[in-house]
Each structure stands twice: as C-alpha cells, then as structure tokens.
Design an enzyme around this catalytic site. Sequence first.
Site, PDB file in Angstrom:
ATOM      1  N   SER A 289       0.062  -1.508   3.593  1.00  0.00           N
ATOM      2  CA  SER A 289      -0.389  -0.223   2.623  1.00  0.00           C
ATOM      3  C   SER A 289      -1.114   0.613   3.375  1.00  0.00           C
ATOM      4  O   SER A 289      -1.979   0.273   4.374  1.00  0.00           O
ATOM      5  CB  SER A 289      -1.366  -0.920   1.357  1.00  0.00           C
ATOM      6  OG  SER A 289      -1.936   0.149   0.750  1.00  0.00           O
TER       7      SER A 289
ATOM      8  N   GLN B 286       3.507   1.876   4.301  1.00  0.00           N
ATOM      9  CA  GLN B 286       3.589   2.537   3.120  1.00  0.00           C
ATOM     10  C   GLN B 286       2.611   3.651   3.221  1.00  0.00           C
ATOM     11  O   GLN B 286       1.653   3.711   3.714  1.00  0.00           O
ATOM     12  CB  GLN B 286       3.078   1.626   1.937  1.00  0.00           C
ATOM     13  CG  GLN B 286       2.978   2.231   0.543  1.00  0.00           C
ATOM     14  CD  GLN B 286       1.712   2.743   0.338  1.00  0.00           C
ATOM     15  OE1 GLN B 286       0.780   2.233   0.930  1.00  0.00           O
ATOM     16  NE2 GLN B 286       1.450   3.493  -0.636  1.00  0.00           N
TER      17      GLN B 286
ATOM     18  N   TYR C  59       1.305   7.311   1.366  1.00  0.00           N
ATOM     19  CA  TYR C  59       0.862   8.229   0.265  1.00  0.00           C
ATOM     20  C   TYR C  59       0.957   9.507   0.869  1.00  0.00           C
ATOM     21  O   TYR C  59      -0.052   9.896   1.642  1.00  0.00           O
ATOM     22  CB  TYR C  59      -0.339   7.892  -0.499  1.00  0.00           C
ATOM     23  CG  TYR C  59      -0.446   6.769  -1.242  1.00  0.00           C
ATOM     24  CD1 TYR C  59       0.212   7.011  -2.832  1.00  0.00           C
ATOM     25  CD2 TYR C  59      -1.114   5.661  -0.865  1.00  0.00           C
ATOM     26  CE1 TYR C  59       0.058   5.707  -3.488  1.00  0.00           C
ATOM     27  CE2 TYR C  59      -1.022   4.492  -1.840  1.00  0.00           C
ATOM     28  CZ  TYR C  59      -0.571   4.876  -3.144  1.00  0.00           C
ATOM     29  OH  TYR C  59      -0.606   3.485  -3.690  1.00  0.00           O
TER      30      TYR C  59
ATOM     31  N   ARG D 118      -6.488   2.661 -15.258  1.00  0.00           N
ATOM     32  CA  ARG D 118      -6.683   1.232 -14.843  1.00  0.00           C
ATOM     33  C   ARG D 118      -7.877   0.779 -15.768  1.00  0.00           C
ATOM     34  O   ARG D 118      -9.077   0.825 -15.470  1.00  0.00           O
ATOM     35  CB  ARG D 118      -6.795   0.941 -13.613  1.00  0.00           C
ATOM     36  CG  ARG D 118      -5.790   1.544 -12.402  1.00  0.00           C
ATOM     37  CD  ARG D 118      -4.545   0.716 -12.194  1.00  0.00           C
ATOM     38  NE  ARG D 118      -3.704   1.556 -11.482  1.00  0.00           N
ATOM     39  CZ  ARG D 118      -3.795   1.719 -10.260  1.00  0.00           C
ATOM     40  NH1 ARG D 118      -4.705   0.913  -9.286  1.00  0.00           N
ATOM     41  NH2 ARG D 118      -2.761   2.290  -9.698  1.00  0.00           N
TER      42      ARG D 118
ATOM     43  N   SER E 260      10.996   0.466  -8.487  1.00  0.00           N
ATOM     44  CA  SER E 260       9.435  -0.109  -8.536  1.00  0.00           C
ATOM     45  C   SER E 260       8.963   0.697  -9.644  1.00  0.00           C
ATOM     46  O   SER E 260       8.941   1.986  -9.783  1.00  0.00           O
ATOM     47  CB  SER E 260       8.742   0.144  -7.455  1.00  0.00           C
ATOM     48  OG  SER E 260       7.483   0.076  -7.304  1.00  0.00           O
TER      49      SER E 260
ATOM     50  N   HIS F 150       5.309   0.227  -9.523  1.00  0.00           N
ATOM     51  CA  HIS F 150       4.310   0.218  -9.105  1.00  0.00           C
ATOM     52  C   HIS F 150       3.529  -0.867  -9.615  1.00  0.00           C
ATOM     53  O   HIS F 150       2.197  -1.016  -9.933  1.00  0.00           O
ATOM     54  CB  HIS F 150       3.112   1.539  -9.284  1.00  0.00           C
ATOM     55  CG  HIS F 150       2.134   1.983  -8.031  1.00  0.00           C
ATOM     56  ND1 HIS F 150       2.596   2.795  -7.297  1.00  0.00           N
ATOM     57  CD2 HIS F 150       1.145   1.304  -7.585  1.00  0.00           C
ATOM     58  CE1 HIS F 150       1.589   2.891  -6.214  1.00  0.00           C
ATOM     59  NE2 HIS F 150       0.487   2.169  -6.811  1.00  0.00           N
TER      60      HIS F 150
ATOM     61  N   ARG G 237       1.296  -0.386 -12.466  1.00  0.00           N
ATOM     62  CA  ARG G 237      -0.107  -0.051 -12.498  1.00  0.00           C
ATOM     63  C   ARG G 237      -0.189   1.427 -12.444  1.00  0.00           C
ATOM     64  O   ARG G 237      -1.334   2.258 -12.393  1.00  0.00           O
ATOM     65  CB  ARG G 237      -0.744  -0.152 -11.202  1.00  0.00           C
ATOM     66  CG  ARG G 237      -1.024  -1.955 -10.916  1.00  0.00           C
ATOM     67  CD  ARG G 237      -0.945  -2.247  -9.431  1.00  0.00           C
ATOM     68  NE  ARG G 237      -2.271  -1.755  -9.071  1.00  0.00           N
ATOM     69  CZ  ARG G 237      -3.491  -2.396  -8.919  1.00  0.00           C
ATOM     70  NH1 ARG G 237      -3.650  -3.366  -9.874  1.00  0.00           N
ATOM     71  NH2 ARG G 237      -4.560  -1.899  -8.420  1.00  0.00           N
TER      72      ARG G 237
END
Length: 342
Positions: free
Chosen positions: A102, A122, A124, A159, A236, A238, A241
């Site tokens: 991540s 991964q 962003y 969340r 996916s 996520h 989430r």
Amino acid sequence: MFTELAARARARLDPAHWDFFAGGAGDERTLRANEEAFQRLRLVPRVLRGTGPRDLRTTLFGTELSAPLLVAPTAFHRLAHPDGELATARGAAAAGTVLVVSMAATTPIEDIAAAGGPLWFQLYPQPDLAFTAAVVRRAERAGCRALVVTADSPVFGRRERDRRNGFTDLPAGLACENMRDDTGRVRDIVMDAQLGWDRIDWLRGVTGLPIVVKGLLHPADAQLAVEHGASAVLVSNHGGRQLNGALPTVDALPAVVKAVGGRMPVLLDGGIRCGADILAALALGADAVLVGRPVLWGLAAAGSDGVRQVLELLREDLDRALALAGVRRPADLTGDLVAARC
C-alpha cells in the site's frame, strides 16, 4: 473458515484499530454484500475426471505464483503487528505469492523489499505530478514488478466506525512512510476529484512497469482501461470502504471479463474467504484473486507465520475444491461449474 483467527486478532487489537481494518463505508451494505454474493453462488462439480495431483501455479507479469492468489494492498500494518509490512512480506514470500504494498504502508518500500519476495506497489495518483513520479521511481528502484493504480477514490468514503472512534490519524511514532518527500516530510495522501483517464496515459509515460487499474466495476470502464493501455484490471469496490451500496465484486466480474475479451488479465478482490470462493471467481473469468482482511487477521494473531498460514490455508482449500470439482488446473475452470444465484 477464518472465524477463530479473526477472533484472536480482534482480542489483540485496540478496538479502534480493529474497526479500521474490519469496517466499511456507511452502514456497510457493500462490505457485507461482497461475502454474501459468494455465499449465493453454487458450484456444479464434474466427476470421474481423474485429476491426479493438481497444479495451482500461475504466472502474472513474468512472476510465477504458487496459486492464483495475491495479498491485496491494505494500509497501516504496524497497527496490527509491530513488524508491520515486513512480517506481511515475509509471510507472502514464504507462501510463494505477491504482496501488493500500500502507498499508506507504515514501513518504507525499500525495507519491505529487503524482506524478500515479489512486490507490486499500489498508488493513489497525487495532484502533485512531480511527487507522484518520485513515488513511482522509489517503487521501481525497490524492485516492484507492477503498479496498481487505485481509481475508485476521488474522495474518501464515509467510515462510520472511524468517525465514532475518533480515529483520524496514526499514533505517534507511525507514519505513511511511502509519502515522505525528498525533504523527509510525510505528506498527506490526497484524494484527487479531478483524476481522469489522462493520468493513466501520463503514468504510462513515467514508468515501464505494468499498470493495473484497481477499482473497476462497470464494463465500460474495463473497455476504457484496454484503450488507455492498462496491463490488467482489478475488479474491486475497495473492500466496501468507498461507495456504500456498490455492486459486489463477484457480481460485477462476468461483465468486466466480457468487456476485456481476453486482452489483459482480470483480477478480483473483495469477500474471498475460502477455496470455493476462489474457484468460483476463477471459473467466472478472473485470472487471480487478492485477499485483504484475512491476511490482516493472520498478521495480528501471529505475525509473518500468521500471514503464511492464511495464504497456505487458502491455497490448500483451493486445491481441495479443484479436486472435488474435477479440475486439475485453475486455467481449466469454466463458467458452467458455477450455478445461477439462488
């Protein structure tokens, strides 16, 4: 399959940290639906096929895996265990598979790479293109073999567990180590609402690594991924989430597979809990699956050994499921082995 392990992990974790790992967006409909969608599927095994020993090996981007099973990118592993991503990397390497690191790892990518085993990274994509390019170069220098670009996060999902717990930042002494810039400052991860397909085009000019677009559910987006030169897509939501109410990943899979038309690998995450789940996803067209939360439960319960045990249990359960379905290799699975939803 992992109920007892999850209970052990929960007992060891700070309740706010357990909720961070276990929780989803909103009332967690999509989080629950990922698992429920697999539970609605029924397998239609073949018999008297003489499979003999099964061969679960598969190859992605030149890396041979012991099974079509990878470790999904998840954040903040040092909340689960003091060794954090180092333990996860060791466990994944011992199980013969890839860890997708991540961007929000609590251990630098260079240290994770030193732990051994094949890695993907991964990303962003950040609005600061120079910083984004620098992060990609770090991943390349560390030996990462693919770039997994998260495309489903123009903003953070809501969340509720984290809001209720007041969990808004890491404890003192922990940081998102892959977000350090050349001054040593740790930057915040920015969710970019302006992100578009042009960023995939830009990344193709920045790196020679295979680019996996993560977060697709709509077949039209899969077609666009092909057109923009992606190397693979990852179906996916996520882990439930981000967009609460989004389609479960295994329900989205067949249309994405059809849109891709064999032009690139199709991967899937979300809700994988046993070998039968993996078999169903592969039979419906996935080339491999990724697993997230069970790996974190193994990490919290027993460090690197726990990660290895989770992955080996899933591999052994897939091997058993293949034998019972009358199939020798994952590549031999076909859609007729999965019944219509009940």
